[in-house]
Design a protein around this motif. Structure first.
Motif, PDB file in Angstrom:
ATOM      1  N   ARG A   1     -41.787  56.176  85.850  1.00  0.00           N
ATOM      2  CA  ARG A   1     -41.990  54.874  86.497  1.00  0.00           C
ATOM      3  C   ARG A   1     -41.163  53.782  85.826  1.00  0.00           C
ATOM      4  O   ARG A   1     -40.679  52.863  86.488  1.00  0.00           O
ATOM      5  N   ALA A   2     -41.004  53.886  84.522  1.00  0.00           N
ATOM      6  CA  ALA A   2     -40.246  52.876  83.775  1.00  0.00           C
ATOM      7  C   ALA A   2     -38.739  53.114  83.837  1.00  0.00           C
ATOM      8  O   ALA A   2     -37.974  52.358  83.237  1.00  0.00           O
ATOM      9  N   HIS A   3     -38.312  54.156  84.544  1.00  0.00           N
ATOM     10  CA  HIS A   3     -36.898  54.518  84.667  1.00  0.00           C
ATOM     11  C   HIS A   3     -36.279  54.815  83.299  1.00  0.00           C
ATOM     12  O   HIS A   3     -35.185  54.340  82.982  1.00  0.00           O
ATOM     13  N   LEU A   4     -36.990  55.612  82.502  1.00  0.00           N
ATOM     14  CA  LEU A   4     -36.518  55.928  81.152  1.00  0.00           C
ATOM     15  C   LEU A   4     -36.248  57.419  80.958  1.00  0.00           C
ATOM     16  O   LEU A   4     -36.232  57.913  79.833  1.00  0.00           O
ATOM     17  N   VAL A   5     -36.007  58.130  82.047  1.00  0.00           N
ATOM     18  CA  VAL A   5     -35.677  59.553  81.923  1.00  0.00           C
ATOM     19  C   VAL A   5     -34.374  59.725  81.149  1.00  0.00           C
ATOM     20  O   VAL A   5     -34.203  60.697  80.401  1.00  0.00           O
ATOM     21  N   ALA A   6     -33.444  58.783  81.299  1.00  0.00           N
ATOM     22  CA  ALA A   6     -32.178  58.874  80.565  1.00  0.00           C
ATOM     23  C   ALA A   6     -32.418  58.848  79.064  1.00  0.00           C
ATOM     24  O   ALA A   6     -31.726  59.543  78.297  1.00  0.00           O
ATOM     25  N   GLU A   7     -33.403  58.061  78.609  1.00  0.00           N
ATOM     26  CA  GLU A   7     -33.718  58.011  77.181  1.00  0.00           C
ATOM     27  C   GLU A   7     -34.271  59.353  76.699  1.00  0.00           C
ATOM     28  O   GLU A   7     -33.964  59.810  75.591  1.00  0.00           O
ATOM     29  N   VAL A   8     -35.091  60.011  77.525  1.00  0.00           N
ATOM     30  CA  VAL A   8     -35.614  61.328  77.156  1.00  0.00           C
ATOM     31  C   VAL A   8     -34.487  62.350  77.110  1.00  0.00           C
ATOM     32  O   VAL A   8     -34.423  63.189  76.200  1.00  0.00           O
ATOM     33  N   ALA A   9     -33.573  62.280  78.066  1.00  0.00           N
ATOM     34  CA  ALA A   9     -32.445  63.206  78.071  1.00  0.00           C
ATOM     35  C   ALA A   9     -31.590  63.031  76.819  1.00  0.00           C
ATOM     36  O   ALA A   9     -31.154  64.017  76.197  1.00  0.00           O
ATOM     37  N   ALA A  10     -31.366  61.788  76.426  1.00  0.00           N
ATOM     38  CA  ALA A  10     -30.574  61.548  75.217  1.00  0.00           C
ATOM     39  C   ALA A  10     -31.310  62.034  73.973  1.00  0.00           C
ATOM     40  O   ALA A  10     -30.704  62.602  73.062  1.00  0.00           O
ATOM     41  N   ASP A  11     -32.630  61.833  73.953  1.00  0.00           N
ATOM     42  CA  ASP A  11     -33.433  62.227  72.793  1.00  0.00           C
ATOM     43  C   ASP A  11     -33.464  63.736  72.616  1.00  0.00           C
ATOM     44  O   ASP A  11     -33.569  64.244  71.498  1.00  0.00           O
ATOM     45  N   THR A  12     -33.407  64.472  73.720  1.00  0.00           N
ATOM     46  CA  THR A  12     -33.489  65.931  73.658  1.00  0.00           C
ATOM     47  C   THR A  12     -32.127  66.602  73.740  1.00  0.00           C
ATOM     48  O   THR A  12     -32.043  67.836  73.704  1.00  0.00           O
TER      49      THR A  12
END
Length: 460
Positions: A343-354
């Protein structure tokens, strides 16, 4: 209408007789309700028995939101319980007010049954809790007393616009009108004749915050359920009024539905999406604090591996403005971003983290070649990737002795329960099946939860 819609019936619950009845009904089983009601009406007034039975049912339902200990002492109305903030989420918000922003007093407009006021008071914050409903205020006041927080929580039955005009300080340095939005149509019921209890002009003090929780459901009536309201300007009070009110405080927050579009978030506000145990509960617009113009996702009791924060601890992911991640081949590991992250549009942050990529440009599943657990997305070790085919899936699972299947889906029209019925499995092993799209085509991914970063603990 229920007996709890009657203020006199609720007042009877606060008497010694009413309290004794509620205590006796604490462990009431639904199957025993009729016989118990018949027995109790021999010695107690029928309206009191009916109100106590309703309250006992609400307390049992409230355990999921407030925990068994608090739920057994608190009081509820059907609408109030349904709309109340889950205790873990309210505690997180109160912690931000107290610890992050240094707030010591909060004006809580549209306080409902007082769930947020309780969390704020437990964080050491004095609260002016305001609602226009006499019954709702009576319940909120009773909850403050029942939980030993009466000295910190003042409950006032009043028009929220009138209270805002009273507590607002002089015009803000940025030119914002401190009495913005004081149209009398935003509340009802009038004041209770109090002198304000020292809250006049309170918002001029930067240590005083403001919280608004507009009603997003219509009131119940005639035995029906109030429907969810999707138009923010149909909230009560309207979202535009609530945001104007929040701007009058040094630190203001407005609770909104988690489906609020990003384009509706003002540029000076921070938008925070909050989930509990993987279930998205709300969004909050923060004014005057946080990271204006950015989004964040907070997970209360996050699923998956909590990492260094410790089991059950809240974790927060702050937006960094990263571009959308690219899609690529499915690797050995799959990450399922929490709903608040999506919802927060932070999937890109998860992708970068992993160190990952998307399985498909339109699907919020992240995949990687190496295990890098994150508290923001439960991780799975992927064992198989198949085109969507129920017969092939059934044969493979039976061959492996799988009888317990958890079905997850994103981008698939197939219902998990329907698929489980078609599989007709009976083995003892377990498996997770993801129904999704990979490179635009329907696909099935099979795997097992990744509970630790060490390969030695992964299922074979």
């Amino acid at each position: 209408m229920t007996d709890l819609d009657d203020l006199d019936a609720f007042a009877a619950l606060l008497t010694e007789e009413g309290g004794a009845l509620l205590t006796s009904l604490r462990d009431l089983a639904p199957a025993d309700e009729l016989s118990v009601a018949t027995r109790l009406r021999r010695d107690h007034p029928a309206p009191l028995v009916s109100a106590a039975l309703t309250q006992a049912r609400l307390r049992q339902r409230a355990v999921a939101k407030f925990g068994a200990e608090d739920a057994a002492r608190m009081y509820f109305t059907p609408d109030g319980l349904e709309q109340a903030t889950r205790a873990s989420v309210a505690t997180h918000r109160a912690g931000r007010f107290a610890e992050e922003f240094g707030v010591r007093r909060v004006v809580d407009l549209c306080c409902g049954i007082g769930g947020d006021a309780v969390a704020l008071a437990r964080a050491g914050i004095a609260v002016l809790a305001v609602d226009r409903s006499p019954l709702t205020c009576a319940v909120a006041r009773a909850n403050a007393e029942a939980l030993g927080l009466g000295e910190l929580i003042e409950v006032r039955q009043a028009d929220v616009a009138e209270v805002l005009a009273e507590v607002a300080g002089p015009a803000r340095a940025d030119g914002t009108d401190s009495t913005a939005g004081t149209d009398s149509t935003t509340g009802g019921g009038g004041g209770d004749g109090t002198d304000g209890g020292g809250w006049a002009g309170a918002l001029a003090d930067p240590a005083t915050g403001l919280f608004v929780d507009p009603a997003r459901r219509g009131a119940r009536g005639g035995g029906g359920r109030g429907g969810r309201i999707f138009d923010p300007e149909a909230y009560e009070p309207p979202l535009s009024w609530a945001m104007a009110a929040a701007r009058t405080a040094a630190y203001g927050a407005v609770k909104v539905a988690p489906g609020i579009p990003h384009e509706a978030v003002p540029g000076e506000a921070e938008a925070e999406w909050v989930s509990d145990a993987g279930d998205v509960k709300e969004a909050v617009l923060w004014f005057g604090g946080g990271s204006p113009g950015r989004t964040r996702a907070t997970l209360c009791s996050p699923r998956g591996r909590p990492g260094r924060t410790g089991p059950g601890a809240n974790v927060t992911l702050l937006g960094t403005g990263r571009p959308d991640p690219e899609a690529g081949p499915v690797g050995d590991y799959l990450y399922e971003p929490d709903g608040a992250v999506i919802r927060a549009h932070l999937v890109a942050e998860v992708a970068a983290d992993t160190g990952g990529r998307l399985v498909d440009p339109t699907i919020a599943y992240v995949t990687s070649d190496l295990p890098r657990p994150t508290p923001f997305a439960p991780a799975y070790r992927i064992t198989d990737q198949l085109p969507f085919n129920v017969k092939r899936l059934r044969a493979l699972l039976r061959e492996r002795g799988v009888g317990v299947v958890e079905v997850k889906k994103r981008g698939s029209a197939v219902e998990p329960e329907e698929l489980r019925r078609k599989l007709r499995l009976s083995g003892r092993a377990s498996c997770t099946v993801f129904l999704t799209r990979v490179a635009g085509a329907p696909a099935m991914l099979l795997g097992h939860p990744l509970r630790d970063a060490t390969e030695s603990e992964l299922p074979s």
